[in-house]
Design a protein around this motif. Structure first.
Motif, short mmCIF file in Angstrom:
data_model
loop_
_atom_site.label_atom_id
_atom_site.label_comp_id
_atom_site.label_asym_id
_atom_site.label_seq_id
_atom_site.Cartn_x
_atom_site.Cartn_y
_atom_site.Cartn_z
N VAL A 15 0.19 -15.59 -14.91
CA VAL A 15 1.43 -15.66 -14.12
C VAL A 15 1.85 -14.27 -13.66
O VAL A 15 2.20 -14.07 -12.49
N GLU A 16 1.84 -13.31 -14.58
CA GLU A 16 2.27 -11.96 -14.20
C GLU A 16 1.32 -11.33 -13.19
O GLU A 16 1.77 -10.67 -12.23
N LEU A 17 0.02 -11.54 -13.37
CA LEU A 17 -0.94 -10.97 -12.42
C LEU A 17 -0.76 -11.61 -11.05
O LEU A 17 -0.70 -10.91 -10.03
N LYS A 18 -0.65 -12.92 -11.01
CA LYS A 18 -0.47 -13.62 -9.73
C LYS A 18 0.84 -13.21 -9.06
O LYS A 18 0.87 -12.97 -7.84
N THR A 19 1.91 -13.11 -9.83
CA THR A 19 3.21 -12.75 -9.26
C THR A 19 3.19 -11.35 -8.69
O THR A 19 3.67 -11.11 -7.56
N GLN A 20 2.65 -10.41 -9.45
CA GLN A 20 2.61 -9.02 -8.96
C GLN A 20 1.78 -8.90 -7.69
O GLN A 20 2.20 -8.26 -6.71
N VAL A 21 0.59 -9.49 -7.71
CA VAL A 21 -0.28 -9.38 -6.53
C VAL A 21 0.33 -10.10 -5.34
O VAL A 21 0.29 -9.59 -4.21
N GLN A 22 0.92 -11.28 -5.57
CA GLN A 22 1.56 -12.01 -4.48
C GLN A 22 2.67 -11.18 -3.84
O GLN A 22 2.78 -11.12 -2.61
N ASP A 23 3.49 -10.55 -4.66
CA ASP A 23 4.58 -9.73 -4.12
C ASP A 23 4.04 -8.59 -3.28
O ASP A 23 4.59 -8.27 -2.21
N MET A 24 2.96 -7.96 -3.74
CA MET A 24 2.40 -6.82 -2.99
C MET A 24 1.73 -7.27 -1.70
O MET A 24 1.81 -6.58 -0.69
N VAL A 25 1.09 -8.43 -1.73
CA VAL A 25 0.49 -8.96 -0.50
C VAL A 25 1.59 -9.28 0.50
O VAL A 25 1.46 -9.02 1.70
N THR A 26 2.69 -9.84 0.03
CA THR A 26 3.82 -10.16 0.92
C THR A 26 4.37 -8.90 1.57
O THR A 26 4.80 -8.92 2.73
N GLN A 27 4.31 -7.79 0.83
CA GLN A 27 4.78 -6.52 1.37
C GLN A 27 3.78 -5.88 2.33
O GLN A 27 4.06 -4.85 2.94
N GLY A 28 2.60 -6.47 2.45
CA GLY A 28 1.60 -5.97 3.37
C GLY A 28 0.61 -4.98 2.78
O GLY A 28 -0.17 -4.36 3.50
N LEU A 29 0.60 -4.83 1.44
CA LEU A 29 -0.32 -3.90 0.81
C LEU A 29 -1.74 -4.45 0.87
O LEU A 29 -1.96 -5.66 0.77
N GLU A 30 -2.71 -3.54 1.03
CA GLU A 30 -4.10 -3.93 0.97
C GLU A 30 -4.64 -3.69 -0.44
O GLU A 30 -3.97 -3.12 -1.30
N PHE A 31 -5.86 -4.13 -0.64
CA PHE A 31 -6.38 -4.18 -2.00
C PHE A 31 -6.38 -2.84 -2.72
O PHE A 31 -5.97 -2.78 -3.90
N PRO A 32 -6.82 -1.73 -2.12
CA PRO A 32 -6.78 -0.46 -2.85
C PRO A 32 -5.39 -0.09 -3.32
O PRO A 32 -5.21 0.46 -4.41
N GLN A 33 -4.37 -0.41 -2.49
CA GLN A 33 -3.00 -0.13 -2.89
C GLN A 33 -2.55 -1.04 -4.03
O GLN A 33 -1.83 -0.62 -4.93
N VAL A 34 -2.98 -2.29 -3.98
CA VAL A 34 -2.67 -3.22 -5.07
C VAL A 34 -3.27 -2.72 -6.37
O VAL A 34 -2.63 -2.73 -7.43
N MET A 35 -4.51 -2.26 -6.32
CA MET A 35 -5.17 -1.76 -7.52
C MET A 35 -4.43 -0.56 -8.11
O MET A 35 -4.40 -0.36 -9.32
N GLU A 36 -3.83 0.24 -7.27
CA GLU A 36 -3.08 1.40 -7.75
C GLU A 36 -1.80 0.99 -8.47
O GLU A 36 -1.38 1.63 -9.43
N ALA A 37 -1.20 -0.12 -8.01
CA ALA A 37 0.14 -0.46 -8.48
C ALA A 37 0.18 -1.49 -9.60
O ALA A 37 1.13 -1.52 -10.39
N VAL A 38 -0.82 -2.36 -9.67
CA VAL A 38 -0.76 -3.47 -10.63
C VAL A 38 -0.79 -2.96 -12.06
O VAL A 38 -1.53 -2.03 -12.39
N ASP A 39 0.02 -3.57 -12.93
CA ASP A 39 0.09 -3.12 -14.31
C ASP A 39 0.73 -4.22 -15.17
O ASP A 39 1.80 -4.74 -14.82
N ILE A 40 0.07 -4.59 -16.26
CA ILE A 40 0.61 -5.59 -17.19
C ILE A 40 0.46 -5.00 -18.59
O ILE A 40 -0.57 -5.20 -19.26
N PRO A 41 1.46 -4.27 -19.08
CA PRO A 41 1.32 -3.56 -20.36
C PRO A 41 0.99 -4.47 -21.53
O PRO A 41 0.19 -4.08 -22.41
N PHE A 42 1.56 -5.68 -21.60
CA PHE A 42 1.29 -6.52 -22.77
C PHE A 42 -0.18 -6.93 -22.80
O PHE A 42 -0.76 -7.07 -23.89
#
Length: 400
Positions: A294-321
Motif C-alpha cells: 500500500v505504501e509503495l503504491k501510494t507513494q509511486v502513484q502520487d509521484m506519477v500524478t505529479q508528473g515525475l519520471e522513473f529516475p525521479q521516483v527512484m530518488e524519492a521513494v522511501d519506506i523506512p519500516f
C-alpha cells in the motif's frame, strides 16, 4: 521466487537457478544512478541505458562472486508446527519453505521447492512415514517453488496448481525446466517436467475425518495464479509468496490485486503463517506485506500524478519500516519500484501480468548485453495471454 543479491551481501544458487530473475543490487548508489545520470532523458531511453549498465554489473559480479555472502544461511530443519503438519525451513534466502502433512492414508506436500531441495524433502518425509505421497501443491510457477514437483510426480503424486497459472506452467515453466535439462544435467538428468494434473479454480479441499486442508485462489497477486493452503482447525496459513517474512519480489505481480488478496487472507485470522521465504511467523507478517504494498503504491502513484519520471521516483521513494523489516531499502529494489510505476500509469504494461509466460515482444539493449553473459534480466515489458479455459479434472481424494 529466489532472490539473487548483489554487492557485499550477494547470495545465489547458481547450480539450480540459472536465470537472473529478481536480482537485487546491494548498493543504493547503484540503484539510484539513473536519477543522477539520465534525469533529463525520457524514461523509455533511460531504462534501456540503466538495464545495460545493470546487466554488465550483474554479469561480471556474479561471474566472480556467485557464492559470496555476509550471513551464511542456516542448515535447513524440520519443525512440526501443528499435529501431523511439518515445515522444512530453508531460511528463505536460498530456497522456498516446504510443508508436508501426514493424512491417515496418504501424504500431502505444499511447495516442493527447487529440485535439490525436493530430494532432501523426500528424505525427510521417508524418515517419518512410508505413506504414499498423493498430492503435491505448487503455490505458483516460479521454479524455487515448483521445479521439485518433478521428484514427486514419478512416485504417483498428483500435481495441483491454480487454474489461472495453467498458461504459465504450460509455457514459461516448461521452457525454463527444459532449458535446465540441458544446462544443468548434474541436477536435472533423468527428470521429466511435472506439468500440473489438477487445476483449482478458486477452492478445493481435502478431508479425512482428522485433517482438513483447503486450497484457495483469491486472485492475482505475486503472480497471476497463487494458491494458498488453509488448515482451519489449526488456523495455519500456507501463504506461498503472497507473504514473505521480509524482502518481497514484485517481478510478476499485480500489485493492486495483491493488496486485496492480502486483506482476504487477514480475514481468515490465522494464528500461524508459513511464508514463502524466511521464518514462520504470526498474522503480523500479512499486515506488514499489506502495508509495504500500500505504501509503495501510494507513494509511486502520487509521484506519477505529479508528473515525475522513473529516475525521479527512484530518488524519492522511501519506506523506512520496510527497510527495518527486510534489511533492504526500497531504493535498492528498482525492479519492484518499476513494476508499481508502470502499473499505476507511469509506463507501459499496466495490466499487471507477469513476465514468466510471455512471448518476447522485444528486448532492450540491456537484455541483449545480458544474453552475451548467459543472463536474463527483468525489464522487458511483456504481456501474459489470458489462460485458455479447459475442463477441470475430476477431483481425486476425500472431499467434505
Amino acid at each position: 521466487m529466489l532472490r539473487l543479491s548483489g554487492g557485499p551481501g550477494l547470495i545465489a544458487e547458481a547450480s539450480d537457478y540459472s536465470a537472473l530473475e529478481g536480482f537485487r543490487f546491494g548498493s543504493a548508489q547503484t540503484a539510484r544512478c539513473g536519477g543522477m545520470g539520465v534525469g533529463l532523458i525520457s524514461w523509455s531511453i533511460s531504462r534501456t541505458i540503466l538495464h545495460a549498465l545493470f546487466g554488465l554489473y550483474a554479469g561480471f559480479y556474479l561471474a566472480g562472486s556467485a557464492h559470496a555472502t555476509d550471513h551464511p544461511p542456516r542448515t535447513p530443519f524440520v519443525t512440526e508446527i501443528a499435529p501431523d503438519v511439518f515445515m522444512r525451513d530453508l531460511d528463505g534466502i536460498y530456497g522456498s519453505n516446504q510443508v508436508f502433512i501426514i493424512f491417515d492414508d496418504y501424504l500431502f506436500v505444499f511447495d516442493p521447492g527447487l529440485v535439490p531441495h525436493a530430494r532432501d524433502l523426500l528424505t525427510e518425509i521417508r524418515a517419518r512415514t512410508e505413506k504414499p505421497i498423493r498430492f503435491v501443491v505448487v503455490s505458483h510457477v516460479h521454479p524455487d517453488h515448483a521445479a521439485g514437483a518433478a521428484i514427486f510426480q514419478p512416485l504417483g503424486a498428483e500435481i495441483v496448481a491454480a487454474e489461472k497459472s495453467r498458461n504459465s506452467f504450460e509455457n514459461w515453466g516448461r521452457k525454463d525446466f527444459e532449458k535446465k535439462l540441458e544446462t544443468q544435467p548434474d541436477i536435472y538428468a533423468g527428470l521429466t517436467y511435472a506439468l500440473p494434473t489438477k487445476y483449482v479454480e478458486d477452492f478445493w479441499a481435502l478431508y479425512d475425518g482428522a485433517h482438513r486442508l483447503e486450497l484457495h485462489f483469491y486472485g492475482p497477486g505475486h503472480t497471476s495464479g497463487d494458491l494458498v493452503g488453509w488448515l482451519p482447525e489449526h488456523r495455519v496459513l500456507l501463504a506461498g509468496d503472497l507473504s514473505t517474512n521480509g524482502q518481497h519480489n514484485l517481478a510478476s505481480a499485480n500489485v493492486a490485486s495483491w493488496i486485496t488478496v492480502l486483506e482476504r487472507l487477514q480475514a481468515l485470522k490465522p494464528l500461524i503463517v508459513v511464508p514463502g521465504h524466511r521464518s514462520i511467523a504470526g498474522p503480523e507478517i500479512l499486515e506488514k506485506s499489506h502495508r509495504y504494498l500500500v505504501e509503495l503504491k501510494t507513494q509511486v502513484q502520487d509521484m506519477v500524478t505529479q508528473g515525475l519520471e522513473f529516475p525521479q521516483v527512484m530518488e524519492a521513494v522511501d519506506i523506512p519500516f520496510y527497510t527495518a523489516w527486510s534489511g533492504v531499502a526500497v531504493r535498492d529494489e528498482p525492479d519492484n519500484v518499476e513494476r508499481v510505476f508502470v502499473q499505476v500509469g507511469g509506463g507501459m504494461d499496466s495490466d499487471g501480468v507477469g513476465f514468466e509466460t510471455a512471448e518476447f515482444a522485444g528486448m532492450t539493449v540491456g537484455s541483449l548485453l545480458l544474453a552475451a553473459f548467459g543472463w536474463r534480466m527483468r525489464g522487458y515489458r511483456l504481456r501474459e495471454p489470458e489462460p485458455k479455459r479447459h475442463p477441470v479434472p475430476t477431483p481425486k481424494g476425500p472431499m467434505p
